[in-house]
Structures are given as C-alpha cells and as structure tokens.
Scaffold this motif. Structure first.
Motif, mmCIF file in Angstrom:
data_model
loop_
_atom_site.group_PDB
_atom_site.id
_atom_site.type_symbol
_atom_site.label_atom_id
_atom_site.label_comp_id
_atom_site.label_asym_id
_atom_site.label_seq_id
_atom_site.Cartn_x
_atom_site.Cartn_y
_atom_site.Cartn_z
ATOM 1 N N PRO A 101 1.423 -1.308 -0.570
ATOM 2 C CA PRO A 101 -0.150 0.004 0.438
ATOM 3 C C PRO A 101 1.097 1.229 0.196
ATOM 4 O O PRO A 101 2.373 0.999 -0.173
ATOM 5 N N LYS A 102 0.415 1.971 -0.609
ATOM 6 C CA LYS A 102 0.964 3.467 -0.969
ATOM 7 C C LYS A 102 1.870 3.876 1.210
ATOM 8 O O LYS A 102 0.611 3.233 2.487
ATOM 9 N N GLU B 271 -5.741 6.600 -2.220
ATOM 10 C CA GLU B 271 -5.069 5.392 -1.836
ATOM 11 C C GLU B 271 -6.122 6.083 -0.108
ATOM 12 O O GLU B 271 -6.612 6.360 0.771
ATOM 13 N N ASP C 293 -6.465 3.211 2.134
ATOM 14 C CA ASP C 293 -6.159 2.510 3.581
ATOM 15 C C ASP C 293 -4.369 2.382 3.724
ATOM 16 O O ASP C 293 -3.922 2.025 3.526
ATOM 17 N N PRO C 294 -3.730 3.924 3.200
ATOM 18 C CA PRO C 294 -2.424 3.754 3.137
ATOM 19 C C PRO C 294 -1.839 3.524 4.583
ATOM 20 O O PRO C 294 -2.587 3.564 5.701
#
Length: 140
Positions: free
Chosen positions: A58-59, A97, A99-100
C-alpha cells in the motif's frame, strides 16, 4: 561407698546395612511404579505453492516527529492546531488511496503526546494501518 569397677562403656554404633537395604527397596519401588509420559506432537506436512508471490504494497505516508515537536508529512514540514487539522492533512497526503500505511518516525527524545497526536489524527482520518520505524544498531 561403691567400690565396684565399672565396665567400660561401649560406643554406640550405627549399622548402615539395614538403611541401605530399605533405600534400595524404595528405589526399586519408585522405578517400577513410575510412568513415563511422552509429549504429544502433531506431525504435519504443510502444503507448498509453486506460484510466484505478488506483493501489493500500500502507499505509505512517512510522518516524522522531531525532538522539539515539529511534524513533517512525506518530508514536508506541517503545522496544525488539533488532531482534526492533522487528519485533514493526512487525507490530503493519501490522495486517492483508501487505507495507506502510516509510518511514524519519531525522535527518541520526542514526547509521547506528539506521537499520540499522530495516532489520534490517523484514527480520525480512518486509517488503521500504523507502524513505527526503528533504527538498528550498527554491527548486528
């Protein structure tokens, strides 16, 4: 007056042979009545997979907290008045995004309250993935 000669007094003697016999019988009894238990183990063969693993990272949003209480999001200095204001800045940094991953890089001398402020802002922004960055010691 009593002029009889006294007999020399015999020294008491401890006989160890009966003691050894009793201990030997107790030892044999204990060996015969002892049960040896084995620990139960599950013997399992785990399945294997031959497919290549896809890693979806993820980000990440890097939040740095200095010892003096200054905050930065992705290496840009930010100021805020309340955790709600910081949550807005976190949403802005996340962009699209959902849920970073939020990585908190706090100085060792930073106050606990400053770290709790970031955690509270992440909660208000709806982000549940928090992690803390640590520094490894050299040579290990």
């Amino acid at each position: 007056m009593n002029f009889r000669q006294r007999r020399p007094r015999e020294e008491p003697e401890i006989n160890f042979v009966p003691l050894i016999d009793v201990l030997l019988v107790i030892l044999i009894f204990l060996m015969a009545t002892t049960t040896y238990s084995r620990f139960a183990e599950l013997k399992i063969n785990l399945p294997t997979a031959e497919a290549e693993k896809t890693v979806a990272t993820p980000k990440t949003i890097q939040i740095a907290i200095s010892a003096s209480g200054q905050y930065s999001i992705n290496e840009q200095l930010v100021t805020f008045g309340s955790p709600d204001d910081f949550a807005v800045q976190l949403r802005r940094a996340a962009g699209t995004e959902q849920d970073p991953m939020i990585v908190i890089n706090a100085d060792g001398q930073a106050s606990h309250q400053s770290v709790v402020n970031v955690m509270e802002a992440a909660r208000l922004a709806g982000y549940a993935k928090l992690t803390f960055a640590t520094q490894t010691t050299g040579g290990k």
